[in-house]
Design an enzyme around this catalytic site. Structure first.
Site, mmCIF file in Angstrom:
data_model
loop_
_atom_site.group_PDB
_atom_site.id
_atom_site.type_symbol
_atom_site.label_atom_id
_atom_site.label_comp_id
_atom_site.label_asym_id
_atom_site.label_seq_id
_atom_site.Cartn_x
_atom_site.Cartn_y
_atom_site.Cartn_z
ATOM 1 N N ASP A 199 61.106 -2.499 -1.169
ATOM 2 C CA ASP A 199 60.000 -2.877 -2.051
ATOM 3 C C ASP A 199 58.825 -3.536 -1.209
ATOM 4 O O ASP A 199 59.002 -3.425 -0.010
ATOM 5 C CB ASP A 199 60.574 -4.016 -3.043
ATOM 6 C CG ASP A 199 59.868 -3.941 -4.466
ATOM 7 O OD1 ASP A 199 58.769 -3.658 -4.586
ATOM 8 O OD2 ASP A 199 60.561 -4.142 -5.322
ATOM 9 N N ASP A 226 56.649 1.028 0.596
ATOM 10 C CA ASP A 226 55.772 1.553 -0.458
ATOM 11 C C ASP A 226 55.906 2.964 -0.844
ATOM 12 O O ASP A 226 56.046 3.904 0.045
ATOM 13 C CB ASP A 226 54.395 1.450 0.221
ATOM 14 C CG ASP A 226 53.202 1.859 -0.708
ATOM 15 O OD1 ASP A 226 53.489 2.591 -1.666
ATOM 16 O OD2 ASP A 226 51.910 1.261 -0.890
ATOM 17 N N HIS A 245 59.514 5.134 -14.796
ATOM 18 C CA HIS A 245 58.788 5.327 -16.269
ATOM 19 C C HIS A 245 57.405 4.549 -15.943
ATOM 20 O O HIS A 245 56.523 4.879 -16.654
ATOM 21 C CB HIS A 245 59.530 4.416 -17.274
ATOM 22 C CG HIS A 245 59.741 2.748 -17.058
ATOM 23 N ND1 HIS A 245 60.342 2.027 -17.993
ATOM 24 C CD2 HIS A 245 59.277 2.046 -15.863
ATOM 25 C CE1 HIS A 245 60.392 0.902 -17.264
ATOM 26 N NE2 HIS A 245 59.904 0.798 -16.234
#
Length: 336
Positions: A199, A226, A245
Site C-alpha cells: 500500500d 503504488d 471497483h
C-alpha cells in the site's frame, strides 16, 4: 373487485435512510460498546452515552425494533451479532465502515441525483485529486479510512482464509492492504505462510500496529507500493480485495495483467469485491457499492463475477472460477 396493494414496502424503502441513520448514530454514540459491559436501563444508558432524555427511549426501542438491541425487564443489551461486531473493544469490531458512512458517505449520498445527471463524483475531494492523495494529507483521516476498509473486508477475509487452499502455497501479497485485515486472517489461520502488505506509504504505521496487535509481525511485513508505478513482488498468491471497483476498465485490466506478470507458473490471483450477480437482478449491496463508487471516484464501477472472470482469461489465466464468498462478496480465482 379492486385489487388491494400494500404501499408500506415502498414507503419503508423510501424512508430507509432513517433506519440507517439510527444505527449509524448508535455506533457513533458508543451504544453497543457501553452495553457490552453490562445491561442497562434507559436512564443509565442515556447518561452513559450522553444524550438528552426527550427521545432516548424511542431511540433505544427503535434499536430493539431494528433487532440490534434486546430489552428485558426494562434493561437493554446487545444482540449476539451487535455484541460481536459493534463493540469497539473487540477485535471482531467492523464498525469502522459504519463510522465512515456516518461521517462522510451519509452526506455524500444526498447528492446522488446530481452524480447520476453529471457522472461526476460528489465528495469533498478536489477535481484533480484521487481519494488516496486527499487522505494522505491527514494521517488521522487515513487511519480512519483503513479502519473502515477493515470493517468492510473482515468477514470476507475470514471466509477467504478458510475457503482457499492456502496450504499449497508459501508466500502471498495483498495489494491495497490497508490495515492488513486479510493478511492477518490468513496468517492466523495458516502458520506456515508469510505475506506482504502492499500500500501507499501513509498506511505503513497503521499496518504495522494492526499486525503487531494480532501477534503475526514475524510473518507479515509492509512494502510501500503504488499500483500504477510499481511491480508486484514475486510471490505464490496475489490478492486484491475491494480494489478493482475503484478504477476504470482499462485500469482494471492493467492491474490484472500486472499480477499475471508477477506470478510464477502455477501462481494464483484472487480478486474479491461486492460483485454484482451475473443476471444483474439480485445483489443490492453490489449495486449500492457501485453507486458509492460513482459518488467517490471519477471513473470506477462495480462489475459481475462473469466480467471479472473474462478479464482474467484475457490476460492468460487458466482454471478461472468464480465463487460466492460471504454476504454480498464474491471472489474470482485464476492460475497462471
Amino acid at each position: 373487485m379492486t385489487q388491494e396493494f400494500d404501499h408500506n414496502a415502498i414507503v419503508r424503502l423510501g424512508m430507509a435512510y432513517a433506519e440507517s441513520k439510527t444505527l449509524l448514530s448508535a455506533v457513533e454514540l458508543g451504544v453497543f460498546t457501553a452495553l457490552a459491559k453490562e445491561p442497562l436501563d434507559w436512564q443509565t444508558l442515556r447518561e452513559r452515552i450522553g444524550i438528552h432524555p426527550r427521545a432516548a427511549r424511542d431511540f433505544f426501542d427503535a434499536l430493539v425494533a431494528l433487532r440490534v438491541l434486546q430489552r428485558e425487564d426494562g434493561r437493554y443489551s446487545n444482540t449476539r451479532e451487535a455484541d460481536l461486531f459493534l463493540d469497539k473493544t473487540k477485535k471482531s469490531y467492523i464498525g469502522g465502515m459504519l463510522e465512515m458512512s456516518n461521517a462522510r458517505l451519509y452526506g455524500i449520498w444526498g447528492s446522488l441525483t446530481e452524480a447520476l445527471r453529471t457522472g461526476e463524483p460528489q465528495n469533498e475531494i478536489g477535481a484533480r485529486e484521487d481519494i488516496f492523495t486527499w487522505l494522505s494529507k491527514t494521517p488521522e483521516k487515513y487511519r480512519e479510512f483503513t479502519q473502515a476498509m477493515t470493517g468492510l473486508s473482515l468477514p470476507s477475509a475470514r471466509a477467504l482464509a478458510a475457503k482457499f487452499p492456502w496450504g499449497r502455497y508459501k508466500t502471498f501479497a495483498d495489494v491495497g492492504t490497508a490495515q492488513g485485515g486479510l493478511p492477518v486472517q490468513v496468517a492466523l489461520a495458516h502458520p506456515k505462510l508469510t505475506g506482504i502488505g502492499l500500500d501507499l506509504s501513509p498506511v505503513q504505521p497503521v499496518f504495522e500496529d494492526y499486525v503487531r496487535e494480532h501477534g503475526v509481525a514475524d510473518r507479515l511485513r509492509f512494502q510501500v507500493f503504488d499500483l500504477f508505478k510499481d511491480s508486484i513482488p514475486k510471490v505464490d498468491v496475489i490478492t486484491m480485495g475491494h480494489i478493482l471497483h475503484g478504477w476504470k476498465l482499462a485500469d482494471k485490466r492493467g492491474f490484472i495483467k500486472k499480477a499475471y506478470d508477477a506470478l510464477p507458473e502455477g501462481g494464483v490471483l484472487i480478486v474479491y469485491d461486492a460483485m454484482i450477480d451475473d443476471e444483474r437482478r439480485e445483489n443490492v449491496a453490489g449495486f449500492m457499492m457501485s453507486l458509492t463508487i460513482l459518488l467517490e471516484t471519477p471513473e470506477g464501477f462495480d462489475y459481475t463475477s462473469a466480467d471479472c472472470a473474462g478479464w482474467f482469461r484475457e490476460q492468460g489465466f487458466r482454471e478461472v472460477r468464480a465463487e460466492k464468498l460471504i454476504g454480498s462478496d464474491s471472489f474470482v480465482v485464476g492460475v497462471k
